[in-house]
Scaffold this active site. Structure first.
Site, PDB file in Angstrom:
ATOM      1  N   CYS A 169       0.805  -1.225   0.000  1.00 39.74           N
ATOM      2  CA  CYS A 169       0.000   0.000   0.000  1.00 39.74           C
ATOM      3  C   CYS A 169       0.841   1.280   0.000  1.00 39.74           C
ATOM      4  O   CYS A 169       0.283   2.380  -0.078  1.00 39.74           O
ATOM      5  CB  CYS A 169      -0.935  -0.002   1.206  1.00 39.74           C
ATOM      6  N   HIS A 173      -3.243   7.861   6.005  1.00 42.61           N
ATOM      7  CA  HIS A 173      -3.406   6.519   5.452  1.00 42.61           C
ATOM      8  C   HIS A 173      -4.830   6.041   5.731  1.00 42.61           C
ATOM      9  O   HIS A 173      -5.440   5.413   4.874  1.00 42.61           O
ATOM     10  CB  HIS A 173      -2.377   5.573   6.073  1.00 42.61           C
ATOM     11  N   GLU A 224      -1.699   5.102  13.376  1.00 41.10           N
ATOM     12  CA  GLU A 224      -1.324   6.287  12.614  1.00 41.10           C
ATOM     13  C   GLU A 224      -1.481   7.558  13.454  1.00 41.10           C
ATOM     14  O   GLU A 224      -0.621   8.449  13.417  1.00 41.10           O
ATOM     15  CB  GLU A 224      -2.175   6.412  11.346  1.00 41.10           C
ATOM     16  N   LYS A 252      -9.631   7.606   1.582  1.00 41.59           N
ATOM     17  CA  LYS A 252     -10.137   6.239   1.431  1.00 41.59           C
ATOM     18  C   LYS A 252     -11.595   6.117   1.861  1.00 41.59           C
ATOM     19  O   LYS A 252     -12.279   5.172   1.457  1.00 41.59           O
ATOM     20  CB  LYS A 252      -9.274   5.273   2.236  1.00 41.59           C
ATOM     21  N   HIS A 299      -9.738   1.920  -0.530  1.00 37.18           N
ATOM     22  CA  HIS A 299      -8.292   1.742  -0.423  1.00 37.18           C
ATOM     23  C   HIS A 299      -7.777   1.240  -1.772  1.00 37.18           C
ATOM     24  O   HIS A 299      -8.051   0.107  -2.170  1.00 37.18           O
ATOM     25  CB  HIS A 299      -7.982   0.740   0.690  1.00 37.18           C
ATOM     26  N   PHE A 329       1.573  -3.435   4.470  1.00 43.23           N
ATOM     27  CA  PHE A 329       1.961  -4.750   4.976  1.00 43.23           C
ATOM     28  C   PHE A 329       3.485  -4.842   4.982  1.00 43.23           C
ATOM     29  O   PHE A 329       4.171  -4.242   4.152  1.00 43.23           O
ATOM     30  CB  PHE A 329       1.415  -5.852   4.059  1.00 43.23           C
TER      31      PHE A 329
END
Length: 803
Positions: free
Chosen positions: A189, A322, A333, A354, A359, A418
């Site tokens: 991502c 994010h 975050e 998002k 996403h 990830f």
């Protein structure tokens, strides 16, 4: 981490145009107007079928137009890959508005255009062409093919050519005739944010004047079944930062930008929509999927971006977060922002795009950058849609449900992934850059350790012995000649660490451990990880996806899914060894290892890390072997001399000053590199070898080495006439000395795909150690789509380069 040495002037980087396609439609301006209006485009899926999945919603693109560039016909294919289509569509918009053109060969120069070799591409994706692989699997099942010991045989389905990430980068290069550096980046991502960072370094180093930068991802079954398996999907549109958030929503799309050196943009009279002021990258080294609860790694990336922009936390009024909508991610975050900004966090606005488009995985960084940039233009903080109630675990101002006027000259954008890959980029309105802080590092990059697993070789010494003996055990497998890795690559990894690690990750960790030990180095926050892999985790992708085809979405394994991202191996290296500096994964096909070395070189020269573990690694998965057979280049008469290998090789790279301070004697100096493109598309090289020649000459020039000084050239030759011939002709034109040797390591030990450049480097260094000519050497790495990276190694006892 040590202080950055030897400041030197640095180019300012501006953005001249934007392009996007999302669930909000085509066009960057359309995206912005709908986002600022708080419009949610996350709806029940209409075109992607995910039967049996309760959260069958997303930011789906309905009936997109086809791009102008036809990448299918030259390959004899009929089924388009949506991730490629989206990237081309967004790029068409960005290139049309760039204000800087591309000069055709032999055309007269113009102040508003650049020669094609001064233009490059940096493309980021999470899943790249996996949708094409999914369709190939379903075609195989429909045809009644059965599972054998290697898994489901896909047959010679040429649509598998659309799966590798480098294909999309090379399609962009070919579509617009861009012959400079071409990079594909796969850090899940954070992919397109990392692509932007690498593009910045290409321009700052003078290897390009303009770069087409961005990312693309399509909706895939793998993503839906995977996020469902780890219980991260919401059955309603995501509600980031809200107390009642319960998961993320997926989306599809692409965002592309044109980055240009400021002086070039000004001379061309190009529009300037924003400046790139700074970026930060880091690794969590914590968990394969979950962020560090306190956001430690993310905070380091945010603070690095602010510091390199020459700003203070008080200067940042807005961050495009994010903000996925998962409970752990949003809280982590928010903690990261508080850690990075301190007291200034109480005044910052942190909102999530998002919540409206979903996403977009690898495209998120680029699309959210576009929203951030247009928010800067209008001095408007976009909202977080669907916000219901403030959560104390988050607690920052999320601009709930309505855009807000906000005076701002700078803003930041966060992307986390990830494997613990973090990125933050700081953008400014035109003219914001502070010239008193625009500086970069200059320090030699040295090699201090090597780790190797290839065939029967279990370390660098055994690799050298195999090379000298011309000794390799090859097998034949359905028309291909293969060299398999002997033994268990994870045998030395502690059981707890290797429990959920796939074979590719085990290989990378094993050779990184060797290289770290050989360098006498202990990993820390200043040690980065850069991996090059051409095929990536295809074994894990097939092991995850095939059971869902037979048994439905609930058969997706949460233990396997984290390994389906291309940067899983880099994340495992960071977690096991504690290397928490900047991390990235380059996927430039058979040039992936060379691209990784170039990226590591840039990070070190820019003072972003003290050391980098730079790995090339690939395994021979059944899907990959089907793709090689289907391509038609590697079997029959054309491929009779081709030998395909699997393995992993890692080099420990360090800044020379850091190695000296540690009292370590380097074993080589990485003196310079260059990347070029033939811009002809997948599986097509310039038969004259002009692209390879440009890469070699540019690398030698950066290293300050004359071709006549070379002791050896370690070629990319692998037994494929269509590839080897152009390189041979290009080398002939260098007019090397009569004593310069030409080595073809892939012809002897096999082509290890993403590890080819590391293989040549390890052998070149071993040759010096065993009494060979200590003159500088040139090493080539090339993809099968005409992307070429060349780099120069110099013996540490030789005189410094002229640069």
């Amino acid at each position: 981490m040590h202080e950055t040495p030897h400041p030197a002037p640095q180019r300012r980087i501006v953005i001249t145009s934007l392009g996007a396609i999302t669930a909000h439609g085509a066009g960057a301006e359309e995206l912005w107007q709908r986002v600022r209006g708080g419009e949610v485009a996350i709806r029940p899926l209409r075109e992607l079928a995910v039967p049996g999945l309760p959260a069958a919603i997303g930011g789906e693109i309905i009936d997109p137009p086809r791009p102008q560039y036809d990448y299918l016909k030259p390959l004899g294919l009929t089924e388009p890959e949506p991730a490629v289509d989206y990237a081309l569509l967004a790029a068409e918009e960005a290139m049309a508005a760039a204000g800087v053109g591309v000069l055709e060969p032999d055309s007269p120069s113009r102040p508003d255009a650049l020669p094609a070799h001064r233009w490059g591409v940096a493309f980021g994706s999470c899943n790249s062409g996996i949708r094409s692989a999914e369709k190939a699997v379903r075609r195989a099942v429909a045809a009644g093919r059965t599972v054998d010991v290697d898994g489901l045989r896909l047959g010679d389905d040429r649509h598998l050519l659309l799966v590798p990430p480098q294909f999309c980068a090379e399609a962009l290069s070919a579509a617009f005739g861009l012959k400079g550096p071409v990079l594909s980046v796969n850090t899940a991502c954070a992919s397109s944010a990392h692509a932007l960072a690498h593009a910045v370094e290409q321009i700052r180093a003078g290897r390009a004047d303009a770069m087409l930068v961005g990312g693309s991802d399509a909706l895939t079954e793998t993503a839906y079944y995977g996020f469902n398996s780890v219980e991260s999907l919401s059955a309603r549109p995501a509600r980031p930062y809200s107390r009642d958030r319960d998961g993320l929503s997926l989306g599809a799309g692409a965002g592309m930008m044109v980055l240009v050196a400021a002086e070039v943009a000004l001379a061309a009279g190009a529009p300037i929509v924003a400046e790139v002021l700074g970026y930060g990258m880091s690794a969590d080294g914590y968990h394969a999927t979950a962020p560090h609860p306190q956001g430690e790694g993310a905070a380091r990336a945010i603070r690095s971006a602010i510091d390199t922009a020459g700003l203070t936390p008080q200067d940042i009024p807005y961050i495009n977060g994010h903000g996925t909508g998962t409970p752990k991610n949003d809280a982590a975050e928010s903690n990261a922002v508080r850690t990075a900004l301190g007291e200034a966090a109480t005044k910052v606005v942190l909102s999530s795009t998002k919540s409206m488009v979903g996403h977009l995985l690898g495209a998120a960084g680029a699309v959210e950058a576009i929203v951030t940039i247009l928010g800067l233009r209008d001095e408007m903080a976009p909202p977080t849609a669907g916000f219901a109630e403030r959560d104390p675990a988050c607690g920052l101002d999320s601009a709930p449900n309505a855009a807000r006027e906000l005076p701002m000259r700078v803003a930041a954008s966060n992307n986390f992934a990830f494997g613990g890959a973090n990125a933050c980029v700081v953008y400014g309105r035109p003219g914001t850059a502070r010239t008193d802080t625009v500086a970069t590092a200059f320090d030699e990059v040295v090699v201090t350790g090597i780790g190797a697993l290839l065939g029967s070789a279990g370390d660098a010494d055994q690799l050298w012995d195999a090379w000298r003996r011309d000794d390799v055990a090859a097998e034949r497998h359905n028309g291909l000649r293969l060299v398999r890795l002997d033994g268990d690559p994870g045998r030395e990894i502690p059981a707890k660490s290797r429990r959920r690690m796939d074979r590719l990750g085990q290989m990378a960790v094993a050779t990184s451990t060797q290289a770290l030990d050989a360098a006498g180095l202990t990993a820390h926050d200043g040690v980065g990880v850069v991996v090059g892999t051409g095929i990536g985790p295809m074994s894990s992708i097939s092991r995850f996806f095939e059971p869902t085809v037979a048994g439905g979405p609930t058969q997706g394994s949460p233990a396997i899914f984290p390994n389906t991202v291309f940067n899983a191996a880099a994340g495992q290296v960071a977690m096991v060894l504690g290397a928490k500096g900047p991390t990235s994964t380059l996927t430039s096909g058979h040039a992936a290892g060379a691209a990784a070395l170039g990226t590591a070189f840039d990070l070190l020269r820019a003072g972003r890390a003290d050391a980098v573990l730079c790995t090339g690694a690939d395994e021979l998965s059944p899907y990959a072997l089907d793709a090689y057979r289907g391509a038609g280049l590697f079997t029959g008469r054309r491929g009779r001399d081709y030998l395909l290998a699997e393995g992993s090789i890692t080099l420990t790279l360090e800044r020379a000053a850091v190695a000296r301070e540690r009292g370590v004697t380097p074993i080589a100096v990485l003196a310079g590199y260059a990347t070029t493109s033939d811009a002809l598309g997948i599986a097509r090289w310039d038969p004259r070898g002009f692209g390879v020649e440009r890469a070699m000459r540019a690398a030698l020039a950066e290293a300050g080495i004359d071709p006549a000084e070379l002791a050896a050239v370690w070629t990319a030759a692998s037994g494929l006439p269509a590839v080897d011939g152009p390189e041979r002709r290009a080398i002939d034109r260098l007019e090397l000395s009569a004593n310069c040797a030409r080595h073809e390591p892939k012809r002897v030990l096999g082509d290890p795909i993403g590890a080819g450049a590391q293989l040549a480097a390890a052998l070149a260094i071993s040759a010096w150690r065993h009494g060979g000519d200590r003159g500088p050497v040139l090493i080539n790495g090339s993809s099968l789509g005409g992307t070429h990276t060349s780099f120069v190694l110099r013996h540490p006892a030789a005189a410094p380069t002229r640069s």
